[in-house]
Design an enzyme around this catalytic site. Structure first.
Site, PDB file in Angstrom:
ATOM      1  CG  HIS A  54      28.321  11.794  11.713  1.00 48.77           C
ATOM      2  ND1 HIS A  54      29.701  11.866  11.774  1.00 48.77           N
ATOM      3  CD2 HIS A  54      27.913  11.514  12.990  1.00 48.77           C
ATOM      4  CE1 HIS A  54      30.103  11.616  13.013  1.00 48.77           C
ATOM      5  NE2 HIS A  54      29.037  11.406  13.764  1.00 48.77           N
ATOM      6  CG  HIS A  56      26.313  12.271  16.031  1.00 51.04           C
ATOM      7  ND1 HIS A  56      26.857  11.014  16.063  1.00 51.04           N
ATOM      8  CD2 HIS A  56      24.964  12.105  16.008  1.00 51.04           C
ATOM      9  CE1 HIS A  56      25.874  10.109  16.059  1.00 51.04           C
ATOM     10  NE2 HIS A  56      24.718  10.756  16.022  1.00 51.04           N
ATOM     11  CG  ASP A  58      30.917  14.405  18.694  1.00 53.87           C
ATOM     12  OD1 ASP A  58      29.827  14.189  18.121  1.00 53.87           O
ATOM     13  OD2 ASP A  58      31.791  13.519  18.827  1.00 53.87           O
ATOM     14  CG  HIS A  59      31.458  14.617  14.269  1.00 55.89           C
ATOM     15  ND1 HIS A  59      32.534  13.945  13.718  1.00 55.89           N
ATOM     16  CD2 HIS A  59      31.104  13.914  15.364  1.00 55.89           C
ATOM     17  CE1 HIS A  59      32.789  12.878  14.444  1.00 55.89           C
ATOM     18  NE2 HIS A  59      31.938  12.828  15.451  1.00 55.89           N
ATOM     19  CG  HIS A 110      28.295   6.740  13.895  1.00 54.28           C
ATOM     20  ND1 HIS A 110      28.413   6.319  15.198  1.00 54.28           N
ATOM     21  CD2 HIS A 110      28.328   8.101  13.939  1.00 54.28           C
ATOM     22  CE1 HIS A 110      28.525   7.381  15.996  1.00 54.28           C
ATOM     23  NE2 HIS A 110      28.461   8.465  15.258  1.00 54.28           N
ATOM     24  CG  ASP A 127      32.093   9.543  15.130  1.00 55.48           C
ATOM     25  OD1 ASP A 127      33.283   9.915  15.121  1.00 55.48           O
ATOM     26  OD2 ASP A 127      31.231  10.045  15.875  1.00 55.48           O
ATOM     27  CG  HIS A 165      35.828  10.264  18.588  1.00 58.67           C
ATOM     28  ND1 HIS A 165      35.494  11.122  19.615  1.00 58.67           N
ATOM     29  CD2 HIS A 165      34.771  10.274  17.741  1.00 58.67           C
ATOM     30  CE1 HIS A 165      34.280  11.617  19.403  1.00 58.67           C
ATOM     31  NE2 HIS A 165      33.812  11.110  18.267  1.00 58.67           N
TER      32      HIS A 165
HETATM   33 ZN   LIG Z   1      28.977  10.507  15.733  1.00 58.74          ZN
END
Ligand SMILES: [Zn+2]
Length: 253
Positions: A54, A56, A58-59, A110, A127, A165
């Site tokens: 996805h 985001h 942090d990905h 998410h 996530d 995570h």
């Molecule tokens: Zn995420």
């Protein structure tokens, strides 16, 4: 050749999953580039493909710098992210050189555009699913996330679950509020504590372990429904309502 699946820690608590044969690697959700470039250089491994779950930061944050050094295809959801190869539910992706194929599963919740990749006994779930937890509902509805998690729950029990995570111990603390007497959950806590004490990831974890210990996969259980109803002080019925109640409960913390 033997394929290894390794968790590379990046940022605060993210894992970038690397599937490699010692020469070539596929990376899932590279949220940061520097530790990944060092990991590749230290092992003389070349990057072959990037998979994205996805959009985001942090990905996907590490992707531009990785592509500058390794111009490889980036597979990911068509909406939101910036993949060079947009993926669709059910699509099979051959991972070049590794002899592995992964299948794309749409798992909205998410985010609306979240996908998972499953293949060779591994699930890369970003996530959507965490050990003893699940992703927050930033864009999707409880019904969507419950359906997505049900889809993952139907995979074979020996599937190795690779989450994005290291949230396991915090998730277990919450899960024990929902199911204080769950023996599988207590066993998972002992295992996770020992792994973290040894400086190791608590992942991958088997789907069977998650089915026995993760309250978000157990919303059809009477004891979970009753715990959620008692916490909300209003009756909830059915899997989706129970899921929504447990998710809201965790979001209070
Ligand atoms: Zn995420």
């Amino acid at each position: 050749m033997m394929i290894e699946v390794e968790a590379i820690p990046v940022l605060r608590d993210n894992y970038v999953w690397a599937l490699h044969d010692g020469r070539r690697a596929v990376l899932v959700d590279p949220g940061e580039s520097r530790p990944i470039l060092s990991w590749l250089e230290d092992r003389s491994i070349s990057l072959s493909t990037i998979l994205v779950t996805h959009h985001h930061a942090d990905h996907v944050g590490g992707i531009p710098a990785l592509l500058a050094r390794h111009p490889v295809p980036v597979f990911g959801p068509a909406r939101g992210a910036v993949p060079s190869r947009p993926v669709q539910d059910g699509e099979r992706i051959e991972l070049p050189g590794l002899g592995w194929t992964v299948t794309v599963l749409d798992t909205p919740g998410h985010t609306r555009d979240h996908v998972c990749y499953v293949g060779a006994g591994y699930l890369f779930c970003g996530d959507t699913l965490f050990s003893c937890g699940c992703g927050r509902l930033f864009e999707g509805t409880p019904a969507q996330m419950h359906a997505s998690l049900s889809r993952l729950a139907a995979l074979p029990g020996d599937t190795r679950v690779c989450c994005a995570h290291e949230y396991t111990l915090a998730n277990i603390a919450f899960a024990l509020e929902v199911e204080p007497d769950n023996g599988a959950l207590l066993a998972r806590r002992a295992e996770a504590l020992a792994l973290r004490k040894a400086g190791r990831p608590t992942l991958p974890v088997s789907l069977a372990t998650e089915l026995a210990s993760n309250p978000f996969l157990r919303c059809d259980r009477e004891n979970v429904r009753v715990a959620a109803s008692q916490h909300l002080q209003t009756p909830v019925n059915g899997g989706v309502e129970t899921f929504a109640a447990v998710r809201a409960w965790k979001d209070e913390e």
